[in-house]
Motif scaffolding. Structure first.
Motif, PDB file in Angstrom:
ATOM      1  N   TYR A 127      50.022  37.583  41.726  1.00  0.00           N
ATOM      2  CA  TYR A 127      49.919  39.046  41.912  1.00  0.00           C
ATOM      3  C   TYR A 127      50.599  39.812  40.785  1.00  0.00           C
ATOM      4  O   TYR A 127      50.290  40.982  40.546  1.00  0.00           O
ATOM      5  CB  TYR A 127      50.480  39.466  43.288  1.00  0.00           C
ATOM      6  CG  TYR A 127      51.987  39.475  43.382  1.00  0.00           C
ATOM      7  CD1 TYR A 127      52.724  40.616  43.085  1.00  0.00           C
ATOM      8  CD2 TYR A 127      52.681  38.342  43.780  1.00  0.00           C
ATOM      9  CE1 TYR A 127      54.110  40.618  43.167  1.00  0.00           C
ATOM     10  CE2 TYR A 127      54.066  38.338  43.857  1.00  0.00           C
ATOM     11  CZ  TYR A 127      54.775  39.478  43.545  1.00  0.00           C
ATOM     12  OH  TYR A 127      56.149  39.478  43.620  1.00  0.00           O
ATOM     13  N   GLY A 169      54.196  35.233  42.688  1.00  0.00           N
ATOM     14  CA  GLY A 169      54.425  35.863  41.387  1.00  0.00           C
ATOM     15  C   GLY A 169      54.710  34.854  40.284  1.00  0.00           C
ATOM     16  O   GLY A 169      55.703  34.110  40.369  1.00  0.00           O
ATOM     17  N   VAL A 220      59.070  29.863  53.477  1.00  0.00           N
ATOM     18  CA  VAL A 220      58.122  29.926  54.592  1.00  0.00           C
ATOM     19  C   VAL A 220      56.695  29.707  54.077  1.00  0.00           C
ATOM     20  O   VAL A 220      55.933  28.896  54.608  1.00  0.00           O
ATOM     21  CB  VAL A 220      58.224  31.296  55.314  1.00  0.00           C
ATOM     22  CG1 VAL A 220      57.155  31.427  56.384  1.00  0.00           C
ATOM     23  CG2 VAL A 220      59.621  31.499  55.909  1.00  0.00           C
ATOM     24  N   GLY A 221      56.357  30.425  53.018  1.00  0.00           N
ATOM     25  CA  GLY A 221      54.973  30.435  52.523  1.00  0.00           C
ATOM     26  C   GLY A 221      54.449  29.061  52.151  1.00  0.00           C
ATOM     27  O   GLY A 221      53.293  28.725  52.447  1.00  0.00           O
TER      28      GLY A 221
HETATM   29  P1  NDP Z   1      61.193  33.214  50.017  1.00  0.00           P
HETATM   30  O1  NDP Z   1      61.629  31.820  49.787  1.00  0.00           O
HETATM   31  O2  NDP Z   1      59.725  33.501  50.075  1.00  0.00           O
HETATM   32  O3  NDP Z   1      61.909  34.105  48.926  1.00  0.00           O
HETATM   33  C1  NDP Z   1      61.603  35.431  48.752  1.00  0.00           C
HETATM   34  C2  NDP Z   1      60.370  35.623  47.843  1.00  0.00           C
HETATM   35  O4  NDP Z   1      59.834  36.904  48.087  1.00  0.00           O
HETATM   36  C3  NDP Z   1      60.681  35.637  46.360  1.00  0.00           C
HETATM   37  O5  NDP Z   1      60.739  34.351  45.795  1.00  0.00           O
HETATM   38  C4  NDP Z   1      59.548  36.458  45.775  1.00  0.00           C
HETATM   39  O6  NDP Z   1      58.436  35.615  45.499  1.00  0.00           O
HETATM   40  C5  NDP Z   1      59.144  37.362  46.958  1.00  0.00           C
HETATM   41  N1  NDP Z   1      59.509  38.757  46.693  1.00  0.00           N
HETATM   42  C6  NDP Z   1      60.749  39.248  46.506  1.00  0.00           C
HETATM   43  N2  NDP Z   1      60.699  40.593  46.315  1.00  0.00           N
HETATM   44  C7  NDP Z   1      59.383  40.918  46.367  1.00  0.00           C
HETATM   45  C8  NDP Z   1      58.660  42.145  46.247  1.00  0.00           C
HETATM   46  N3  NDP Z   1      59.303  43.309  46.024  1.00  0.00           N
HETATM   47  N4  NDP Z   1      57.312  42.117  46.343  1.00  0.00           N
HETATM   48  C9  NDP Z   1      56.669  40.954  46.547  1.00  0.00           C
HETATM   49  N5  NDP Z   1      57.283  39.777  46.689  1.00  0.00           N
HETATM   50  C10 NDP Z   1      58.627  39.759  46.602  1.00  0.00           C
HETATM   51  O7  NDP Z   1      61.837  33.722  51.368  1.00  0.00           O
HETATM   52  P2  NDP Z   1      61.549  33.146  52.820  1.00  0.00           P
HETATM   53  O8  NDP Z   1      60.421  32.206  52.767  1.00  0.00           O
HETATM   54  O9  NDP Z   1      62.831  32.723  53.411  1.00  0.00           O
HETATM   55  O10 NDP Z   1      61.069  34.446  53.598  1.00  0.00           O
HETATM   56  C11 NDP Z   1      59.758  34.953  53.387  1.00  0.00           C
HETATM   57  C12 NDP Z   1      59.532  36.127  54.317  1.00  0.00           C
HETATM   58  O11 NDP Z   1      59.594  35.686  55.660  1.00  0.00           O
HETATM   59  C13 NDP Z   1      60.577  37.229  54.177  1.00  0.00           C
HETATM   60  O12 NDP Z   1      59.937  38.460  54.343  1.00  0.00           O
HETATM   61  C14 NDP Z   1      61.506  36.949  55.342  1.00  0.00           C
HETATM   62  O13 NDP Z   1      62.219  38.070  55.729  1.00  0.00           O
HETATM   63  C15 NDP Z   1      60.522  36.475  56.376  1.00  0.00           C
HETATM   64  N6  NDP Z   1      61.084  35.652  57.437  1.00  0.00           N
HETATM   65  C16 NDP Z   1      60.851  36.061  58.707  1.00  0.00           C
HETATM   66  C17 NDP Z   1      61.273  35.313  59.776  1.00  0.00           C
HETATM   67  C18 NDP Z   1      60.950  35.776  61.138  1.00  0.00           C
HETATM   68  O14 NDP Z   1      61.511  35.246  62.094  1.00  0.00           O
HETATM   69  N7  NDP Z   1      60.057  36.749  61.284  1.00  0.00           N
HETATM   70  C19 NDP Z   1      62.046  34.073  59.563  1.00  0.00           C
HETATM   71  C20 NDP Z   1      62.186  33.687  58.170  1.00  0.00           C
HETATM   72  C21 NDP Z   1      61.725  34.478  57.145  1.00  0.00           C
HETATM   73  P3  NDP Z   1      57.391  36.007  44.318  1.00  0.00           P
HETATM   74  O15 NDP Z   1      57.994  35.469  43.055  1.00  0.00           O
HETATM   75  O16 NDP Z   1      56.142  35.323  44.744  1.00  0.00           O
HETATM   76  O17 NDP Z   1      57.314  37.490  44.304  1.00  0.00           O
END
Ligand code: NDP
Length: 334
Positions: free
Chosen positions: A198, A179, A159-160
């Motif tokens: 971060y 990260g 998403v990001g």
């Molecule tokens: P990502 O592709 O961003 O994968 C998850 C990433 O989250 C990891 O690569 C990691 O990145 C980071 N992460 C994992 N654990 C932690 C932690 N404890 N603290 C900080 N960062 C962490 O996933 P998506 O893009 O699919 O999803 C991103 C967000 O969007 C999620 O929260 C998901 O639930 C939400 N979402 C919500 C939707 C909605 O309808 N509201 C729909 C789709 C997604 P790093 O290495 O940078 O830490």
């Protein structure tokens, strides 16, 4: 045509961070299609953070996975046998029948995929649910306005990475947090103005304050926790927070950590709004059209991290919680 399909079942409900033992691999026979049905071999499946919530036995906006049954999730497959006039062998279809190699289902329950020249797996990532989430969160929920400074957490994920680029295309100053050095380098490549690794800081609030001395107008929250707290501190009056997800809380064994500084939302008159993308699927056609234009113009790109084989789907899922994906995490099948 009878087929054998391997599938991943939820064996036990995780407590805290899921482990490999929560999943099991099983084989089933996939029946030949009856009238109105098609048989499909999956080519790609997605693993997404929201699936963690479905592993708990609680009612939410999606029902929990059942123990001993194949899990579900987005997949792109190819029709291999058809008993319905609407689909023929070779057609690509989208379904929620991921976590398995093949299935037979009513043709009417599947969506025929027109790829618009994009790779099919893009419809599980940039051109699918995660991309739409970015679009909805920025355009509708945060209601971007000219001059906004936009802060994005989880900026190098599925998403990001799209949030950052849409905000840049629309002319905004973007601050992205992710990260590790590889993710930080990718964010610079896609034009993010201020990149925060971060994991390399012990005081995110101070770092965000330093890169945005005038404050932020929009916060796109993928992470919650310390990122949300830093955003509250840096928010300008009337800033808008699109609360998309809070992955730092998904494995909490209690109700999740509280948010320090939430009272700032009162004095600064902030708007914090959560959203679920499935409530906004009506925006999909407009989004895919705009996305195709941005891609054709060379303004938007994305990364994918690919694992191979259904047997590796649980490992791919677990990597999301260790940040071991750059861009969209996918599993290639077949
Ligand atoms: P990502 O592709 O961003 O994968 C998850 C990433 O989250 C990891 O690569 C990691 O990145 C980071 N992460 C994992 N654990 C932690 C932690 N404890 N603290 C900080 N960062 C962490 O996933 P998506 O893009 O699919 O999803 C991103 C967000 O969007 C999620 O929260 C998901 O639930 C939400 N979402 C919500 C939707 C909605 O309808 N509201 C729909 C789709 C997604 P790093 O290495 O940078 O830490």
């Amino acid at each position: 045509m009878s087929l054998v399909s391997r599938e991943i079942r939820l064996k036990s409900r995780p407590v805290g961070l899921p482990v490999a033992a929560n999943f099991e691999l099983a084989s089933v026979d996939v029946p030949a299609p009856r009238a109105g049905e098609v048989q499909v071999k999956n080519l790609w499946m997605t693993v997404d953070p929201y699936m963690r919530g479905r592993m708990n036995d609680v009612e939410s906006y999606v029902p929990p996975f059942q123990l001993g049954e194949a899990m579900q999730g987005g997949a792109v497959g190819e029709v291999v046998a058809s008993n319905d006039a609407s689909l023929k062998p070779g057609d690509l279809v989208m379904s929620m029948l991921g976590w398995r190699e093949a299935f037979t289902a009513p043709a009417a329950s599947l969506q025929k995929l027109d790829t618009h020249g994009l790779p099919p797996q893009a419809f599980l990532g940039a051109a699918g649910m995660p991309g739409l989430t970015a679009y909805v969160g920025l355009i509708k929920i945060a209601a971007l306005k000219e001059g906004d400074v936009v802060f994005v957490s989880g900026a190098a994920g599925a998403v990001g990475q799209i949030v950052c680029q849409i905000a840049k295309i629309k002319g905004h100053t973007v601050i992205g947090s992710a990260g590790g050095a590889e993710k930080a380098a990718f964010l610079r490549e896609i034009g993010v103005d201020h990149v925060i690794d971060y994991k390399a800081t012990s005081n995110l609030t101070a770092v965000l304050g330093a890169v945005a001395p005038g404050g932020i107008d929009v916060y796109f929250d993928n992470v919650g926790g310390d990122h949300l707290e830093a955003a509250l501190t840096s928010a300008r009056p009337f800033a808008r927070f699109a609360l998309c997800g809070m992955i730092s809380q998904y494995n909490a064994t209690d109700a999740g950590a509280g948010v320090h500084g939430l009272m700032l939302a009162v004095g600064k008159q902030l708007r914090l709004e959560g959203f679920i993308v499935s409530s906004h699927f009506d925006m999909m056609p407009a989004f895919v059209k705009e996305l195709a234009g941005w891609v054709a113009a060379g303004k938007l790109t994305w990364k994918e991290t690919v694992e191979h084989g259904v047997e590796n789907a649980p490992a791919a899922f677990l990597k999301l919680f260790r940040g071991e994906n750059l861009g969209k995490m996918l599993v290639k099948l077949g």
